[in-house]
Design an enzyme around this catalytic site. Structure first.
Site, PDB file in Angstrom:
ATOM      1  CG  ASP A  54       4.496  -3.303  -1.727  1.00 59.17           C
ATOM      2  OD1 ASP A  54       3.635  -3.165  -2.608  1.00 59.17           O
ATOM      3  OD2 ASP A  54       5.496  -2.564  -1.618  1.00 59.17           O
ATOM      4  CD  GLU A  64      -1.721  -0.042  -4.621  1.00 57.69           C
ATOM      5  OE1 GLU A  64      -2.301   0.859  -3.986  1.00 57.69           O
ATOM      6  OE2 GLU A  64      -0.492  -0.178  -4.654  1.00 57.69           O
TER       7      GLU A  64
END
Length: 479
Positions: free
Chosen positions: A150, A263
């Site tokens: 992340d 992402e």
């Protein structure tokens, strides 16, 4: 089969493949689990029992060996399914996440931790993915799951996550987003656009103008790029696009033939992502052949840590509808991602309505807050100590977060009765103060906190399940 060990077996974990049985057992140490291998124990390190059974500690080596035997314990790509990411800062929450996920049709990313969070917790990417794997194994999860590296910001961030077997990479190019473009005049915007690293963008300003200075008809409205709108989009996000291109190239070099998906996240920036800017970002990512499956824009209003949405919900609904329309223009080939997504219960039905399930929910610290909620009930003096400590740390620890809690709205422990303490976990300011100070709490009280939670693991997982049942209900797949 395992009764001779005189150790309680966790029934959900028991599985037999190719004649070898694997299971987790509990020991006399609170919260401790060990792996039992009955049959072919090659590749595992443990204590061999009289009958040949191996009793193994939950080490990285044994985690690697178990993943080689049980394919479903390897993180994998999840594509365009409705997905949810579950940050677990303590490494023990995954069984509760599994209990909440099961039967919803939501594809989980049980390992999810940012570089920033790993720094604050003292964990490594390998620690995080292994803890999630053991938790999934304990709870009997046999379906696909992912692991999210992340908010990666630098090229150097990539390799440890690839080495640990992550499948999903969230690129955060926020340091390259120019929020000052919101007030720049056209001459300044043009100067900034001309100065971009066009080599990394595999293009030129002239080519970009030829691509975008036109009208694009979407299903609900049209986006028209005039000179100002385009220069602003390029100047604001062009550097970010170049950085994502560099990160993608590096990921491909390091990952080799290993499958992965990406992402792009621009949610932690100072200004809202305009619809035309979303269009520009998605178009550029596709032109640059970035294998992205989700995009996290900065929506209108505020998505802050651990609390509900702040802003006009009707305005947000219109905003999400617009972003979803752009997504459809590009063939529903990626999802909208809700970052800082925990506890935004008013947002989830809106996101599902307009995306048709092409949505990714990202949560992190809310599982940690549930740990504190439990401690407020089972070890009241300890929670009082944590509360007062966090009040002293908040002004320092808040600096890297977008939060608006104020200390004068968070009472000291001396001003509260025992019965009032758990309710702090339902209050806006207290939740944020407790949330963003997690790193300092773990540095100071980590071992003690883990000890209390390990003594109450079943209760902790029940707290997690109850909390995430509410989160996942709007995303549940029908039929």
């Amino acid at each position: 089969m395992l009764q001779h060990l005189n150790l309680p077996t966790i029934d959900e974990s028991v599985v037999t493949v190719d004649g070898t049985t694997y299971a987790l057992v509990t020991t006399s140490v609170p919260g401790e689990r060990k792996l039992v291998v009955v049959g072919d124990g090659a590749g595992f390190v443990g204590e061999k029992q009289a009958d040949g059974t191996l009793l193994c500690s939950l080490t990285p080596e044994n985690a690697r060996a178990l993943r080689q035997r049980l394919a479903w314990l390897r993180p994998t790509v999840l594509g365009l399914q409705t997905t949810a990411g579950f940050g677990d800062r303590l490494g023990i929450a995954t069984p509760g996440h599994v209990q909440a996920t099961r039967g919803t049709g939501v594809a989980p990313l049980y390992a999810q931790q940012s570089v920033r969070e790993n720094t604050r917790t003292g964990r490594t990417p390998q620690n995080v993915v292994d803890d999630a794997m053991w938790g999934a194994f304990e709870a009997g999860w046999r379906e696909a799951w992912g692991a999210d590296a992340d908010h990666m910001k630098t090229l150097e961030d990539i390799e440890p996550f690839v080495s640990a077997g992550y499948s999903f990479y969230t690129i955060d190019p926020g340091d390259y987003v120019d929020d000052a473009t919101e007030t720049d005049d056209d001459a300044t915007l043009r100067q900034k656009a001309e100065a971009l690293p066009w080599h990394d963008l595999q293009s030129s300003l002239q080519d970009a103008q030829a691509r975008y200075l036109k009208r694009f008809d979407l299903d609900q409205f049209a986006i028209t790029f005039d000179e100002h709108t385009l220069l602003k989009a390029i100047a604001k996000y062009g550097g970010a696009m170049a950085h994502v291109a560099r990160m993608t190239q590096r990921l491909r070099e390091v990952a080799g033939s290993l499958p992965f998906e990406m992402e792009m996240s621009v949610d932690e920036t100072g200004t809202t992502t305009a619809l035309a800017e979303h269009f520009y970002i998605a178009s550029e990512l596709k032109r640059l052949n970035v294998p992205f499956v989700s995009l996290a824009p900065r929506f209108v209003g505020r998505f802050e840590k651990g609390v509900g949405y702040i802003g006009d919900v009707q305005e947000l609904e219109q905003n999400i509808a617009g972003h979803a329309s752009i997504m459809r223009y590009f063939g529903n080939s990626y999802k909208l991602s809700l970052h800082t997504g925990s506890d935004k219960f008013e947002v989830y039905p809106i996101a599902m309505r307009y995306t048709g399930g092409l949505v990714h929910l990202k949560t992190a610290g809310t599982s940690y807050l549930e740990a504190l909620r439990l401690i407020a009930s089972v070890d009241i003096p300890f929670f009082r100590e944590i509360l007062d400590f966090t009040r002293g740390r908040y002004e320092t620890d808040r600096k890297t977060y977008h939060v608006s809690a104020t200390l004068d709205k968070v009472p000291s422990s001396a001003d509260l009765t025992d019965a009032q303490l758990p309710d702090l976990l339902n209050q806006f300011d207290a939740r944020q103060v407790l949330h963003v100070t997690f790193g300092s709490v773990l540095d100071t009280y980590g071992s003690r906190l883990q000890r209390v939670l390990h003594e109450h693991l079943t209760e902790y997982h029940a707290y997690i399940k109850r909390h995430f049942d509410k989160h996942l209900a709007p995303f549940r797949r029908k039929g």
